[in-house]
Design a protein around this motif. Structure first.
Motif, PDB file in Angstrom:
ATOM      1  N   LEU A   1     -23.089 -28.653  25.706  1.00 54.48           N
ATOM      2  CA  LEU A   1     -22.101 -29.103  24.714  1.00 54.48           C
ATOM      3  C   LEU A   1     -22.192 -28.146  23.527  1.00 54.48           C
ATOM      4  O   LEU A   1     -23.108 -28.232  22.698  1.00 54.48           O
ATOM      5  N   ASP A   2     -21.258 -27.217  23.490  1.00 50.32           N
ATOM      6  CA  ASP A   2     -21.329 -26.127  22.516  1.00 50.32           C
ATOM      7  C   ASP A   2     -21.345 -26.681  21.092  1.00 50.32           C
ATOM      8  O   ASP A   2     -20.507 -27.504  20.721  1.00 50.32           O
ATOM      9  N   GLY A   3     -22.330 -26.244  20.286  1.00 51.71           N
ATOM     10  CA  GLY A   3     -22.342 -26.575  18.864  1.00 51.71           C
ATOM     11  C   GLY A   3     -22.820 -27.976  18.520  1.00 51.71           C
ATOM     12  O   GLY A   3     -22.537 -28.468  17.425  1.00 51.71           O
TER      13      GLY A   3
ATOM     14  N   GLY B   1     -16.517 -28.939  14.637  1.00 53.25           N
ATOM     15  CA  GLY B   1     -17.568 -28.696  13.655  1.00 53.25           C
ATOM     16  C   GLY B   1     -17.200 -27.568  12.702  1.00 53.25           C
ATOM     17  O   GLY B   1     -17.424 -27.649  11.487  1.00 53.25           O
ATOM     18  N   HIS B   2     -16.616 -26.496  13.235  1.00 50.77           N
ATOM     19  CA  HIS B   2     -16.194 -25.386  12.370  1.00 50.77           C
ATOM     20  C   HIS B   2     -15.100 -25.832  11.399  1.00 50.77           C
ATOM     21  O   HIS B   2     -15.070 -25.395  10.245  1.00 50.77           O
ATOM     22  N   LYS B   3     -14.231 -26.690  11.860  1.00 49.94           N
ATOM     23  CA  LYS B   3     -13.083 -27.089  11.024  1.00 49.94           C
ATOM     24  C   LYS B   3     -13.460 -28.152   9.992  1.00 49.94           C
ATOM     25  O   LYS B   3     -12.881 -28.192   8.911  1.00 49.94           O
TER      26      LYS B   3
ATOM     27  N   ASP C   1     -26.095 -25.117  23.020  1.00 51.48           N
ATOM     28  CA  ASP C   1     -26.525 -23.748  22.755  1.00 51.48           C
ATOM     29  C   ASP C   1     -27.143 -23.649  21.364  1.00 51.48           C
ATOM     30  O   ASP C   1     -28.219 -23.115  21.171  1.00 51.48           O
ATOM     31  N   HIS C   2     -26.409 -24.170  20.367  1.00 59.32           N
ATOM     32  CA  HIS C   2     -26.846 -24.127  18.972  1.00 59.32           C
ATOM     33  C   HIS C   2     -26.289 -25.358  18.273  1.00 59.32           C
ATOM     34  O   HIS C   2     -25.500 -26.107  18.858  1.00 59.32           O
ATOM     35  N   GLY C   3     -26.677 -25.546  16.999  1.00 58.31           N
ATOM     36  CA  GLY C   3     -26.193 -26.676  16.229  1.00 58.31           C
ATOM     37  C   GLY C   3     -25.007 -26.307  15.348  1.00 58.31           C
ATOM     38  O   GLY C   3     -24.199 -25.437  15.701  1.00 58.31           O
TER      39      GLY C   3
ATOM     40  N   GLN D   1     -20.841 -24.083   9.972  1.00 58.77           N
ATOM     41  CA  GLN D   1     -21.255 -22.742  10.387  1.00 58.77           C
ATOM     42  C   GLN D   1     -22.468 -22.816  11.307  1.00 58.77           C
ATOM     43  O   GLN D   1     -23.195 -23.803  11.321  1.00 58.77           O
ATOM     44  N   HIS D   2     -22.679 -21.716  12.024  1.00 59.18           N
ATOM     45  CA  HIS D   2     -23.943 -21.493  12.716  1.00 59.18           C
ATOM     46  C   HIS D   2     -24.110 -20.004  12.895  1.00 59.18           C
ATOM     47  O   HIS D   2     -23.157 -19.252  12.753  1.00 59.18           O
ATOM     48  N   GLY D   3     -25.320 -19.599  13.210  1.00 56.66           N
ATOM     49  CA  GLY D   3     -25.638 -18.173  13.284  1.00 56.66           C
ATOM     50  C   GLY D   3     -26.944 -17.904  12.564  1.00 56.66           C
ATOM     51  O   GLY D   3     -27.661 -16.947  12.870  1.00 56.66           O
TER      52      GLY D   3
ATOM     53  N   ILE E   1     -16.633 -29.802  20.433  1.00 55.87           N
ATOM     54  CA  ILE E   1     -17.581 -30.211  19.380  1.00 55.87           C
ATOM     55  C   ILE E   1     -17.807 -29.043  18.424  1.00 55.87           C
ATOM     56  O   ILE E   1     -17.773 -29.202  17.196  1.00 55.87           O
ATOM     57  N   ASP E   2     -17.972 -27.862  18.978  1.00 46.27           N
ATOM     58  CA  ASP E   2     -18.136 -26.659  18.151  1.00 46.27           C
ATOM     59  C   ASP E   2     -16.872 -26.401  17.332  1.00 46.27           C
ATOM     60  O   ASP E   2     -16.939 -26.154  16.120  1.00 46.27           O
ATOM     61  N   ASP E   3     -15.730 -26.473  17.982  1.00 49.55           N
ATOM     62  CA  ASP E   3     -14.448 -26.181  17.315  1.00 49.55           C
ATOM     63  C   ASP E   3     -14.221 -27.134  16.139  1.00 49.55           C
ATOM     64  O   ASP E   3     -13.871 -26.710  15.032  1.00 49.55           O
TER      65      ASP E   3
ATOM     66  N   LEU F   1     -25.880 -18.093  17.710  1.00 50.74           N
ATOM     67  CA  LEU F   1     -24.467 -17.837  18.010  1.00 50.74           C
ATOM     68  C   LEU F   1     -24.199 -18.091  19.488  1.00 50.74           C
ATOM     69  O   LEU F   1     -25.091 -17.973  20.321  1.00 50.74           O
ATOM     70  N   SER F   2     -22.950 -18.351  19.797  1.00 53.23           N
ATOM     71  CA  SER F   2     -22.607 -18.795  21.152  1.00 53.23           C
ATOM     72  C   SER F   2     -22.922 -17.778  22.238  1.00 53.23           C
ATOM     73  O   SER F   2     -23.724 -18.032  23.132  1.00 53.23           O
ATOM     74  N   ARG F   3     -22.262 -16.621  22.202  1.00 54.89           N
ATOM     75  CA  ARG F   3     -22.431 -15.701  23.341  1.00 54.89           C
ATOM     76  C   ARG F   3     -23.889 -15.289  23.520  1.00 54.89           C
ATOM     77  O   ARG F   3     -24.401 -15.309  24.653  1.00 54.89           O
TER      78      ARG F   3
HETATM   79 ZN   LIG Z   1     -19.197 -21.993  17.026  1.00 53.32          ZN
END
Ligand SMILES: [Zn+2]
Length: 282
Positions: A10-12, A165-167, A205-207, A213-215, A161-163, A46-48
């Motif tokens: 589940l990305d992010g 989260g960014h917004k 992958d990440h939170g 943001q994440h990274g 979830i990632d998308d 980061l994702s990739r």
């Molecule tokens: Zn992301």
């Protein structure tokens, strides 16, 4: 005991919101049906780069997938390669970057959306390329592949979830809503997956920071959940934090597969998730 495995990424999805919001997954952990731990992502968060970590067990400084713009095939053997080499069937419903890492880069929108080619590392792939592609559809894409090709290894990777989260940020109501929606779908799918003899792993992958943001290196960005439903592992919740790099090696362990030479040896923190022979007999 079956070695078949479904991994849902589940990305992010950050750890605290996961454990506060995934009611069904937490039910399974609370009732001793699943194991739940925290995982600290590799950097950069980061994702990739982290798809490559989850699937090959190699860190960025070695694999060179350092940014989301590292658009090229991976140089390392992934869980797709290892399952294929073992004569097993693999499948994925994933974001198109997964195709770029293991099947073909760059992604050709008109040709690469559905890839059914057993000569490729990913033998059965359905790839989406919009971050707003609904998780409901994505999860059913994965379920359709499961029903059609009965894969030994199925990797399902969502993006909403990632998308969101960014917004809206990682502490927003909208972010929680997106997690709740996925929990509902998992509650419908997981019982039938278990019925069909699969082991099931759910992680991220990440939170996501509260600012969307994440990274970076904060706990919000790095700490993610890990749920495992398998007869090979212990059950229940412990508040320990596992390193992310051995994830791929552990997936090989669950599938009773040889791990790639570049995948790390399991450290004690991961090894102790496994049941010992004595416990299995009980
Ligand atoms: Zn992301």
């Amino acid at each position: 005991m079956s070695n078949k495995l479904i991994v849902v990424v589940l990305d992010g999805l950050r750890y605290d919101v996961a454990t506060e919001t995934l009611g069904y997954m937490e039910h399974l952990a609370e009732k001793g049906q699943a194991l739940r731990r925290a995982v600290l992502s590799e950097l950069p968060s980061l994702s990739r780069p982290l798809y490559e970590v989850l699937l090959t067990g190699t860190p960025s400084y070695i694999n060179g997938i350092n940014t989301n713009g590292s658009i090229r095939l991976s140089d390392h053997k992934s869980l797709f390669h290892m399952t294929k080499e073992a004569g097993l069937t693999n499948a994925t419903a994933s974001y198109y970057w997964v195709s770029e890492l293991y099947n073909r880069a760059p992604f050709h929108y008109l040709e690469d959306r559905i890839q059914l080619d057993t000569d490729k590392a990913i033998q059965n792939g359905m790839f989406y390329f919009e971050d707003t592609y609904p998780d409901s559809h994505l999860l059913i894409d994965g379920e359709t592949l499961r029903q059609e090709v009965q894969p030994d290894f199925l990797y399902i990777h969502s993006m909403n979830i990632d998308d969101i989260g960014h917004k809206h940020g990682g502490r927003s109501g909208e972010y929680r809503d997106s997690v709740l929606r996925v929990d509902n779908i998992l509650a419908e799918l997981i019982p039938s997956w278990l019925q069909a003899g699969y082991q099931v792993v759910v992680t991220a992958d990440h939170g996501m920071s509260e600012y969307g943001q994440h990274g970076g290196t904060t706990e919000e960005e790095r700490k993610v959940p890990l749920y495992i439903i398998s007869n090979k592992t212990r059950k229940g919740v412990q508040e320990v934090v596992l390193p992310q790099l051995p994830f791929a090696s552990f997936m090989c362990e669950l599938m009773q597969l040889n791990k790639a030479e570049t995948m790390p040896k399991l450290p004690a923190s991961w090894e102790e998730l496994l049941m010992t022979g004595e416990e299995e007999k009980e």
